[in-house]
Design a protein around this motif. Structure first.
Motif, PDB file in Angstrom:
ATOM      1  N   ASP A 244       0.830  -1.211   0.000  1.00 35.25           N
ATOM      2  CA  ASP A 244       0.000   0.000   0.000  1.00 35.25           C
ATOM      3  C   ASP A 244       0.861   1.255   0.000  1.00 35.25           C
ATOM      4  N   ARG A 245       2.013   1.182   0.693  1.00 38.57           N
ATOM      5  CA  ARG A 245       2.911   2.340   0.735  1.00 38.57           C
ATOM      6  C   ARG A 245       3.415   2.675  -0.668  1.00 38.57           C
ATOM      7  N   ILE A 246       3.739   1.641  -1.440  1.00 40.24           N
ATOM      8  CA  ILE A 246       4.239   1.865  -2.808  1.00 40.24           C
ATOM      9  C   ILE A 246       3.139   2.476  -3.672  1.00 40.24           C
ATOM     10  N   VAL A 247       1.929   1.958  -3.526  1.00 43.75           N
ATOM     11  CA  VAL A 247       0.801   2.471  -4.322  1.00 43.75           C
ATOM     12  C   VAL A 247       0.562   3.934  -3.960  1.00 43.75           C
ATOM     13  N   LYS A 248       0.513   4.219  -2.676  1.00 43.83           N
ATOM     14  CA  LYS A 248       0.229   5.579  -2.199  1.00 43.83           C
ATOM     15  C   LYS A 248       1.292   6.551  -2.732  1.00 43.83           C
ATOM     16  N   THR A 249       2.569   6.185  -2.575  1.00 46.11           N
ATOM     17  CA  THR A 249       3.656   7.085  -2.997  1.00 46.11           C
ATOM     18  C   THR A 249       3.636   7.302  -4.497  1.00 46.11           C
ATOM     19  N   THR A 250       3.424   6.231  -5.257  1.00 43.48           N
ATOM     20  CA  THR A 250       3.433   6.360  -6.718  1.00 43.48           C
ATOM     21  C   THR A 250       2.281   7.249  -7.175  1.00 43.48           C
ATOM     22  N   PHE A 251       1.112   7.062  -6.588  1.00 39.36           N
ATOM     23  CA  PHE A 251      -0.051   7.891  -6.936  1.00 39.36           C
ATOM     24  C   PHE A 251       0.220   9.358  -6.561  1.00 39.36           C
ATOM     25  N   LEU A 252       0.740   9.565  -5.332  1.00 41.52           N
ATOM     26  CA  LEU A 252       0.962  10.951  -4.882  1.00 41.52           C
ATOM     27  C   LEU A 252       1.956  11.649  -5.799  1.00 41.52           C
ATOM     28  N   GLU A 253       3.001  10.938  -6.202  1.00 45.33           N
ATOM     29  CA  GLU A 253       4.002  11.549  -7.091  1.00 45.33           C
ATOM     30  C   GLU A 253       3.381  11.908  -8.439  1.00 45.33           C
ATOM     31  N   ALA A 254       2.563  11.005  -8.964  1.00 44.29           N
ATOM     32  CA  ALA A 254       1.942  11.257 -10.276  1.00 44.29           C
ATOM     33  C   ALA A 254       0.892  12.373 -10.167  1.00 44.29           C
ATOM     34  N   ARG A 271       8.290  17.387 -14.830  1.00 47.69           N
ATOM     35  CA  ARG A 271       7.198  16.443 -14.493  1.00 47.69           C
ATOM     36  C   ARG A 271       5.863  17.174 -14.465  1.00 47.69           C
ATOM     37  N   LYS A 272       4.871  16.565 -15.124  1.00 43.53           N
ATOM     38  CA  LYS A 272       3.527  17.168 -15.172  1.00 43.53           C
ATOM     39  C   LYS A 272       2.587  16.355 -14.289  1.00 43.53           C
ATOM     40  N   LYS A 273       1.523  16.988 -13.822  1.00 37.83           N
ATOM     41  CA  LYS A 273       0.510  16.255 -13.053  1.00 37.83           C
ATOM     42  C   LYS A 273      -0.154  15.264 -13.987  1.00 37.83           C
ATOM     43  N   GLN A 274      -0.163  14.015 -13.607  1.00 37.01           N
ATOM     44  CA  GLN A 274      -0.796  12.994 -14.460  1.00 37.01           C
ATOM     45  C   GLN A 274      -2.103  12.470 -13.891  1.00 37.01           C
ATOM     46  N   LEU A 275      -2.241  12.549 -12.570  1.00 41.04           N
ATOM     47  CA  LEU A 275      -3.385  11.880 -11.924  1.00 41.04           C
ATOM     48  C   LEU A 275      -4.170  12.815 -11.026  1.00 41.04           C
ATOM     49  N   ARG A 276      -5.447  12.521 -10.912  1.00 41.43           N
ATOM     50  CA  ARG A 276      -6.294  13.104  -9.854  1.00 41.43           C
ATOM     51  C   ARG A 276      -6.697  11.943  -8.947  1.00 41.43           C
ATOM     52  N   LEU A 277      -6.388  12.064  -7.658  1.00 39.98           N
ATOM     53  CA  LEU A 277      -6.738  10.968  -6.742  1.00 39.98           C
ATOM     54  C   LEU A 277      -8.242  10.978  -6.496  1.00 39.98           C
ATOM     55  N   LEU A 278      -8.850   9.814  -6.491  1.00 42.68           N
ATOM     56  CA  LEU A 278     -10.303   9.755  -6.341  1.00 42.68           C
ATOM     57  C   LEU A 278     -10.738   9.711  -4.872  1.00 42.68           C
ATOM     58  N   GLN A 279      -9.808   9.337  -3.961  1.00 42.24           N
ATOM     59  CA  GLN A 279     -10.119   9.431  -2.532  1.00 42.24           C
ATOM     60  C   GLN A 279      -8.856   9.887  -1.814  1.00 42.24           C
ATOM     61  N   ARG A 280      -9.046  10.532  -0.672  1.00 36.25           N
ATOM     62  CA  ARG A 280      -7.878  10.926   0.132  1.00 36.25           C
ATOM     63  C   ARG A 280      -7.353   9.716   0.900  1.00 36.25           C
ATOM     64  N   LYS A 281      -8.283   8.911   1.386  1.00 35.69           N
ATOM     65  CA  LYS A 281      -7.894   7.737   2.200  1.00 35.69           C
ATOM     66  C   LYS A 281      -8.247   6.472   1.438  1.00 35.69           C
ATOM     67  N   PRO A 282      -7.502   5.382   1.627  1.00 34.55           N
ATOM     68  CA  PRO A 282      -7.878   4.149   0.926  1.00 34.55           C
ATOM     69  C   PRO A 282      -9.231   3.617   1.409  1.00 34.55           C
ATOM     70  N   VAL A 283      -9.913   2.898   0.530  1.00 33.03           N
ATOM     71  CA  VAL A 283     -11.223   2.327   0.868  1.00 33.03           C
ATOM     72  C   VAL A 283     -11.008   0.901   1.390  1.00 33.03           C
ATOM     73  N   SER A 284     -11.711   0.557   2.465  1.00 37.15           N
ATOM     74  CA  SER A 284     -11.631  -0.813   3.020  1.00 37.15           C
ATOM     75  C   SER A 284     -12.992  -1.474   2.881  1.00 37.15           C
TER      76      SER A 284
END
Ligand SMILES: C[S@@+](CC[C@H](N)C(=O)[O-])C[C@H]1O[C@@H](n2cnc3c(N)ncnc32)[C@H](O)[C@@H]1O
Length: 311
Positions: A244-254, A271-284
């Motif tokens: 999850d840490r890898i996913v979070k960091t990669t998303f935040l960087e993008a 580097r350009k913004k590539q992503l918009r995160l769909l949630q601030r916190k992960p969904v469980s």
């Protein structure tokens, strides 16, 4: 018995929102549960289903036999870019990563993933991988073993377990799940909760090492983000904090774009913004899902959307 119950399936389908003519990738097809849900929502999609495990692909083929637009790819998702390029796929509308192993893999004693079933210590998702878990235990140095248990399992007694393995293999090679479980019982008192937890950590770390699970994740996520069309979505479900840490960091960087220090007046990193995160916190998963499928308990879903103007 169920091959594997797909986790957070409705959330995945809603987020990926498949539309007719769209191109989607299931990077971890497994038993095809998520893929089936996507195809049920919209049968007129093209879906590339990757799995490192040929048995999983056979199961998915069976489950999805009615679906016309599915192509099965027997490959690690580290080959995402290459395999899609070979198939002349230039952009995709959505991709799902449901990481780790399936219930079927865990529950098949011969695969050697579980410490409570006597079996050869294999743990390869892909039978084409050269080194089995037993090979790693018998060939790695004591220091390497301790590093594996510490880095991939966060095991507090990594050094003592590695030492015991090296001592034991001097007498007789370590071959089975029970051989390894007995070694852990020498470091933690057998039958205690501590011993049980240590087995979970050590077996998990060995599986991660055999399949290079963490090494392939970040580059594959970057490739997936790059190949997404603007408006396309990526969904990742992870089952432990290291993933999850890898996913979070990669998303935040993008999602951050430029990484130049603020004192530099003009961007030099490009580097350009590539992503918009769909949630601030992960969904469980909610209580109903975890009650019906206890293995879903540790799932964390993160999702993001590709921004316009980037490809
Ligand atoms: C949690 S299961 C996926 C279950 C699937 N979503 C379903 O609904 O049945 C993970 C699957 O991904 C595969 N897998 C894990 N890591 C992989 C990788 N790096 N490349 C390709 N397949 C991988 C495993 O072999 C396993 O079949």
């Amino acid at each position: 018995m169920n091959y594997h119950i797909p986790v957070l399936a409705e959330n995945c389908v809603q987020t990926l929102d498949p539309h007719p003519g769209g191109v989607y990738v299931d990077a971890t097809l497994g038993g095809g549960g998520h893929a089936k849900a996507l195809l049920e929502r919209c049968p007129q999609i093209t879906l590339y289903g990757f799995d490192a495990d040929s048995e999983a692909l056979a199961e998915a083929r069976n489950k999805l036999s009615d679906a016309a637009g599915v192509e099965y790819v027997h490959a690690n998702f580290s080959r995402l870019r290459t395999e899609l390029a070979l198939r002349k796929v230039k952009a995709i509308d959505g991709i799902l990563f449901d990481l780790g192993v399936s219930s079927h893999q865990l529950d098949t004693p011969a695969r050697g993933f579980s410490f409570d079933r006597e079996a050869p210590l294999d743990m390869r998702m892909d039978a084409r991988i050269a080194q089995t878990a037993a090979d790693v235990l018998n060939e790695a140095t004591e220091r390497e073993l301790a590093g594996i248990f510490r880095s991939y399992g966060e095991e507090p007694s990594a050094g003592r377990i590695a030492r015991e393995i090296v001592r034991q293999r001097g007498e007789k090679p370590i071959q089975t799940t029970k051989d390894l479980a007995r070694i852990i019982d020498k470091v933690y008192p057998a039958g205690t909760r501590d011993a049980l937890k240590a087995k979970v950590r050590v077996f998990q770390s060995l599986r991660i090492r055999v399949n290079r699970e963490l090494e392939v994740l970040e580059p594959a996520l970057r490739d997936a983000i790059n190949i997404l069309r603007p408006g396309g979505r990526i969904v990742v479900i992870s089952y432990h904090s290291l993933e999850d840490r890898i996913v979070k960091t990669t998303f935040l960087e993008a999602a951050a774009g430029c990484v130049c220090p603020p004192r530099i007046p003009l961007c030099v990193c490009g580097r350009k913004k590539q992503l918009r995160l769909l949630q601030r916190k992960p969904v469980s998963p909610g209580p109903e899902e975890t009650a019906a499928n206890p293995r879903s308990r540790s799932a964390r879903l993160r999702a993001a959307e590709k921004l316009m103007g980037e490809s």
